[in-house]
Design a protein around this motif. Sequence first.
Motif, mmCIF file in Angstrom:
data_model
loop_
_atom_site.group_PDB
_atom_site.id
_atom_site.type_symbol
_atom_site.label_atom_id
_atom_site.label_comp_id
_atom_site.label_asym_id
_atom_site.label_seq_id
_atom_site.Cartn_x
_atom_site.Cartn_y
_atom_site.Cartn_z
ATOM 1 N N ILE A 33 0.824 -1.208 0.000
ATOM 2 C CA ILE A 33 0.000 0.000 0.000
ATOM 3 C C ILE A 33 0.863 1.265 0.000
ATOM 4 N N HIS A 34 2.097 1.132 0.535
ATOM 5 C CA HIS A 34 2.969 2.294 0.628
ATOM 6 C C HIS A 34 4.422 1.839 0.591
ATOM 7 N N SER A 35 5.267 2.658 0.001
ATOM 8 C CA SER A 35 6.701 2.396 -0.020
ATOM 9 C C SER A 35 7.437 3.662 0.386
ATOM 10 N N ILE A 36 8.448 3.474 1.211
ATOM 11 C CA ILE A 36 9.294 4.579 1.648
ATOM 12 C C ILE A 36 10.674 4.324 1.055
ATOM 13 N N GLY A 37 11.060 5.176 0.116
ATOM 14 C CA GLY A 37 12.359 5.040 -0.533
ATOM 15 C C GLY A 37 13.373 5.941 0.139
ATOM 16 N N VAL A 38 14.527 5.387 0.469
ATOM 17 C CA VAL A 38 15.584 6.139 1.135
ATOM 18 C C VAL A 38 16.838 6.071 0.276
ATOM 19 N N SER A 44 18.568 10.501 -7.024
ATOM 20 C CA SER A 44 17.909 9.191 -7.008
ATOM 21 C C SER A 44 16.480 9.308 -6.493
ATOM 22 N N LEU A 45 16.284 10.108 -5.470
ATOM 23 C CA LEU A 45 14.935 10.285 -4.924
ATOM 24 C C LEU A 45 14.003 10.934 -5.940
ATOM 25 N N ILE A 46 14.518 11.906 -6.693
ATOM 26 C CA ILE A 46 13.731 12.552 -7.745
ATOM 27 C C ILE A 46 13.401 11.544 -8.843
ATOM 28 N N THR A 47 14.378 10.752 -9.223
ATOM 29 C CA THR A 47 14.174 9.736 -10.260
ATOM 30 C C THR A 47 13.174 8.686 -9.798
ATOM 31 N N ALA A 48 13.293 8.229 -8.553
ATOM 32 C CA ALA A 48 12.356 7.230 -8.026
ATOM 33 C C ALA A 48 10.933 7.771 -8.043
ATOM 34 N N GLU A 49 10.754 8.987 -7.591
ATOM 35 C CA GLU A 49 9.417 9.610 -7.599
ATOM 36 C C GLU A 49 8.870 9.700 -9.023
ATOM 37 N N ARG A 50 9.709 10.103 -9.961
ATOM 38 C CA ARG A 50 9.286 10.200 -11.359
ATOM 39 C C ARG A 50 8.880 8.819 -11.893
ATOM 40 N N ASN A 51 9.656 7.801 -11.588
ATOM 41 C CA ASN A 51 9.332 6.453 -12.063
ATOM 42 C C ASN A 51 8.056 5.910 -11.425
ATOM 43 N N ILE A 52 7.827 6.235 -10.163
ATOM 44 C CA ILE A 52 6.574 5.840 -9.498
ATOM 45 C C ILE A 52 5.396 6.487 -10.227
ATOM 46 N N ARG A 53 5.534 7.766 -10.571
ATOM 47 C CA ARG A 53 4.462 8.469 -11.301
ATOM 48 C C ARG A 53 4.255 7.883 -12.699
ATOM 49 N N LEU A 54 5.353 7.585 -13.400
ATOM 50 C CA LEU A 54 5.248 7.007 -14.740
ATOM 51 C C LEU A 54 4.517 5.659 -14.724
ATOM 52 N N ASN A 55 4.602 4.956 -13.597
ATOM 53 C CA ASN A 55 3.907 3.684 -13.439
ATOM 54 C C ASN A 55 2.525 3.856 -12.807
ATOM 55 N N LEU A 57 1.584 4.846 -9.911
ATOM 56 C CA LEU A 57 1.516 4.231 -8.586
ATOM 57 C C LEU A 57 1.657 5.253 -7.457
ATOM 58 N N HIS A 58 1.608 6.533 -7.772
ATOM 59 C CA HIS A 58 1.914 7.562 -6.793
ATOM 60 C C HIS A 58 0.764 7.904 -5.849
ATOM 61 N N PHE A 59 -0.467 7.530 -6.197
ATOM 62 C CA PHE A 59 -1.611 7.945 -5.391
ATOM 63 C C PHE A 59 -2.639 6.829 -5.338
ATOM 64 N N ASP A 60 -3.183 6.569 -4.157
ATOM 65 C CA ASP A 60 -4.229 5.564 -3.992
ATOM 66 C C ASP A 60 -5.577 6.269 -3.984
ATOM 67 N N GLU A 61 -6.325 6.100 -5.062
ATOM 68 C CA GLU A 61 -7.631 6.756 -5.208
ATOM 69 C C GLU A 61 -8.619 6.307 -4.131
ATOM 70 N N ASN A 62 -8.549 5.032 -3.733
ATOM 71 C CA ASN A 62 -9.499 4.511 -2.739
ATOM 72 C C ASN A 62 -9.334 5.162 -1.369
ATOM 73 N N ARG A 67 1.330 7.032 -2.201
ATOM 74 C CA ARG A 67 1.826 5.666 -2.049
ATOM 75 C C ARG A 67 3.341 5.570 -1.956
ATOM 76 N N PHE A 68 4.054 6.659 -2.247
ATOM 77 C CA PHE A 68 5.516 6.645 -2.166
ATOM 78 C C PHE A 68 5.988 7.891 -1.445
ATOM 79 N N THR A 69 6.918 7.684 -0.530
ATOM 80 C CA THR A 69 7.559 8.792 0.167
ATOM 81 C C THR A 69 9.059 8.632 -0.015
#
Length: 153
Positions: A33-38, A44-55, A57-62, A67-69
Amino acid sequence: EYLSNAINYGDTLLDYGCGSGILSISALHLGAIHSIGVDVEAESLITAERNIRLNNLHFDENYGTKRFTGLHTREVLPFEVGPPGGVDICVANILVGQLVRPSMVAAIVTNLRVEGKLCLSGIRPGGEVDSLKEAYGKWIEWVDEDYGELAAE
């Protein structure tokens, strides 16, 4: 492969050394349900956030939740990351020299829930495994049958 067997629906993942976010992406696709990237690298953090958005997966509508910090290594304090009680799974793909540092050990084990799972990857066979067992042995029960090596020629 490890994540496909370890992730349960609703888990929270701590992805230490997240880099591009590939392990976070995998975990979210598998039901976390959630991932915390360190990471120590802000890029790397900017790239990870961008890749989460491209997939997508960044927001849980329900639940209306992110979903990613992404956190810089300096933002990680003992007992301060993730939900109360700690994360369900921590994956760390970091060189063993960093993994055995007392501050790193504390940051990982204090943010992992009781009976949570820890997967350390990128470890070379031999003395590195023994160093990790010594550093984490007080807090982690090692499951040797889950340990695997892959050698390439």
